[in-house]
Design a protein around this motif. Structure first.
Motif, PDB file in Angstrom:
ATOM      1  N   UNK A 299       0.883  -1.157   0.000  1.00  0.00           N
ATOM      2  CA  UNK A 299       0.000   0.000   0.000  1.00  0.00           C
ATOM      3  C   UNK A 299       0.921   1.208   0.000  1.00  0.00           C
ATOM      4  N   UNK A 300       0.784   2.017  -1.052  1.00  0.00           N
ATOM      5  CA  UNK A 300       1.668   3.171  -1.237  1.00  0.00           C
ATOM      6  C   UNK A 300       0.856   4.382  -1.676  1.00  0.00           C
ATOM      7  N   UNK A 301       1.396   5.584  -1.444  1.00  0.00           N
ATOM      8  CA  UNK A 301       0.713   6.791  -1.916  1.00  0.00           C
ATOM      9  C   UNK A 301       0.920   7.000  -3.413  1.00  0.00           C
ATOM     10  N   UNK A 302      -0.182   7.349  -4.077  1.00  0.00           N
ATOM     11  CA  UNK A 302      -0.139   7.711  -5.494  1.00  0.00           C
ATOM     12  C   UNK A 302       0.150   9.206  -5.588  1.00  0.00           C
ATOM     13  N   UNK A 303       1.199   9.555  -6.293  1.00  0.00           N
ATOM     14  CA  UNK A 303       1.609  10.959  -6.356  1.00  0.00           C
ATOM     15  C   UNK A 303       0.671  11.798  -7.228  1.00  0.00           C
TER      16      UNK A 303
ATOM     17  N   UNK B  17      -0.578   5.796 -16.503  1.00  0.00           N
ATOM     18  CA  UNK B  17      -0.531   4.619 -15.650  1.00  0.00           C
ATOM     19  C   UNK B  17      -1.701   4.601 -14.672  1.00  0.00           C
ATOM     20  N   UNK B  18      -2.012   3.418 -14.153  1.00  0.00           N
ATOM     21  CA  UNK B  18      -3.056   3.311 -13.132  1.00  0.00           C
ATOM     22  C   UNK B  18      -2.670   4.141 -11.910  1.00  0.00           C
ATOM     23  N   UNK B  19      -1.374   4.223 -11.641  1.00  0.00           N
ATOM     24  CA  UNK B  19      -0.853   5.035 -10.542  1.00  0.00           C
ATOM     25  C   UNK B  19       0.654   5.169 -10.701  1.00  0.00           C
ATOM     26  N   UNK B  20       1.200   6.241 -10.146  1.00  0.00           N
ATOM     27  CA  UNK B  20       2.646   6.415 -10.032  1.00  0.00           C
ATOM     28  C   UNK B  20       2.911   6.571  -8.538  1.00  0.00           C
ATOM     29  N   UNK B  21       3.334   5.481  -7.920  1.00  0.00           N
ATOM     30  CA  UNK B  21       3.428   5.363  -6.474  1.00  0.00           C
ATOM     31  C   UNK B  21       4.829   5.696  -5.966  1.00  0.00           C
ATOM     32  N   UNK B  22       4.867   6.228  -4.744  1.00  0.00           N
ATOM     33  CA  UNK B  22       6.142   6.573  -4.123  1.00  0.00           C
ATOM     34  C   UNK B  22       6.427   5.594  -2.990  1.00  0.00           C
TER      35      UNK B  22
ATOM     36  N   UNK C 117      15.900   7.392  -3.349  1.00  0.00           N
ATOM     37  CA  UNK C 117      16.156   8.260  -2.207  1.00  0.00           C
ATOM     38  C   UNK C 117      16.028   9.714  -2.676  1.00  0.00           C
ATOM     39  N   UNK C 118      14.964  10.389  -2.242  1.00  0.00           N
ATOM     40  CA  UNK C 118      14.724  11.752  -2.723  1.00  0.00           C
ATOM     41  C   UNK C 118      15.556  12.791  -1.978  1.00  0.00           C
ATOM     42  N   UNK C 119      16.197  12.390  -0.885  1.00  0.00           N
ATOM     43  CA  UNK C 119      17.113  13.314  -0.212  1.00  0.00           C
ATOM     44  C   UNK C 119      18.312  13.585  -1.125  1.00  0.00           C
ATOM     45  N   UNK C 120      18.829  12.510  -1.733  1.00  0.00           N
ATOM     46  CA  UNK C 120      19.979  12.660  -2.628  1.00  0.00           C
ATOM     47  C   UNK C 120      19.568  12.964  -4.070  1.00  0.00           C
TER      48      UNK C 120
ATOM     49  N   UNK D   9      15.006  15.419  -7.668  1.00  0.00           N
ATOM     50  CA  UNK D   9      14.217  15.432  -8.912  1.00  0.00           C
ATOM     51  C   UNK D   9      13.256  14.247  -8.989  1.00  0.00           C
ATOM     52  N   UNK D  10      13.400  13.284  -8.069  1.00  0.00           N
ATOM     53  CA  UNK D  10      12.510  12.128  -8.018  1.00  0.00           C
ATOM     54  C   UNK D  10      11.470  12.239  -6.893  1.00  0.00           C
ATOM     55  N   UNK D  11      11.348  13.403  -6.273  1.00  0.00           N
ATOM     56  CA  UNK D  11      10.397  13.611  -5.179  1.00  0.00           C
ATOM     57  C   UNK D  11       8.958  13.538  -5.684  1.00  0.00           C
ATOM     58  N   UNK D  12       8.008  13.251  -4.791  1.00  0.00           N
ATOM     59  CA  UNK D  12       6.613  13.095  -5.196  1.00  0.00           C
ATOM     60  C   UNK D  12       6.023  14.261  -5.991  1.00  0.00           C
ATOM     61  N   UNK D  13       6.352  15.504  -5.633  1.00  0.00           N
ATOM     62  CA  UNK D  13       5.800  16.625  -6.405  1.00  0.00           C
ATOM     63  C   UNK D  13       6.321  16.623  -7.840  1.00  0.00           C
ATOM     64  N   UNK D  14       7.562  16.205  -8.011  1.00  0.00           N
ATOM     65  CA  UNK D  14       8.139  16.105  -9.362  1.00  0.00           C
ATOM     66  C   UNK D  14       7.558  14.896 -10.111  1.00  0.00           C
ATOM     67  N   UNK D  15       7.245  13.827  -9.370  1.00  0.00           N
ATOM     68  CA  UNK D  15       6.605  12.656  -9.979  1.00  0.00           C
ATOM     69  C   UNK D  15       5.238  13.046 -10.538  1.00  0.00           C
ATOM     70  N   UNK D  16       4.468  13.797  -9.747  1.00  0.00           N
ATOM     71  CA  UNK D  16       3.137  14.258 -10.184  1.00  0.00           C
ATOM     72  C   UNK D  16       3.268  15.134 -11.428  1.00  0.00           C
TER      73      UNK D  16
END
Length: 187
Positions: free
Chosen positions: A19-23, A103-108, A80-83, A86-93
């Motif tokens: 179970x993961x959050x969808x961005x 996609x059905x979802x892009x999960x973080x 790892x979005x600390x390092x 550019x792969x952080x959830x807001x950028x994923x969205x």
């Protein structure tokens, strides 16, 4: 860009649940919430990987074409979005908006536990599960990489999908995916 090969989850493995959050939607989804009636593609990607960007048009085309045939495509980013901010959830969205939300979802996968459960190693790392969530294919999209000048066709994954939908055997001779390594957290 260091090339890393996938670990090849054993065929017949039942898909690890999550179970993961969808961005895109902001909602949390489990695998069972998202799975397709005929099967599911679970793929580990990220925003910045040149291997993912190289094949993005085929990833989008396959997701859209096979969604109409009962196959859900679920994308997960475990970097790892600390390092790699550019792969952080807001950028994923933002990336999914640019790609047309195919996609059905892009999960973080912030904890990286889902990537570990799937033995994911690179982006893209692609898995195909049947309607019972049994792994029937894991490997590359096709033979194209950013440096080899082969056309991006999606042939390997498309062949597996077409065999699954036709209820035909899928060849066990599957070639690992290759891409950037998942950016694992240190410590």
């Amino acid at each position: 860009m260091a090339a890393t090969s996938s670990n090849m989850l054993p065929l017949g493995t039942i898909a690890p649940d999550f179970t993961l959050p969808d961005t895109v939607s902001g909602k949390h989804f489990s695998l069972r919430d998202l799975q397709g009636e005929q099967g599911s593609i679970v793929m580990f990607i990220c925003n910045h990987c040149p291997y993912v960007l190289h094949v993005k048009q085929q990833l989008i085309a396959i997701a859209q074409q096979y969604a109409a045939l009962g196959i859900a495509t679920i994308a997960i980013s475990s970097n790892d979005v600390e390092l790699y901010p550019e792969d952080a959830p807001d950028k994923m969205r933002q990336l999914m908006a640019e790609w047309g939300n195919p996609f059905a979802a892009y999960l973080f996968d912030e904890s990286q536990e889902v990537a570990k459960a799937y033995r994911a190693a690179c982006t893209p790392d692609i898995y195909l599960f049947d309607a019972d969530l049994t792994c029937v294919y894991r490997g590359r999209l096709d033979g194209s990489t950013p440096k080899n000048d082969l056309p991006v066709t999606g042939e390997d994954l498309r062949n597996a999908l077409d065999s699954l939908l036709a209820r035909q055997p899928i060849s066990a001779n599957q070639i690992p995916s290759i891409g950037c390594n998942i950016k694992w957290k240190v410590g």
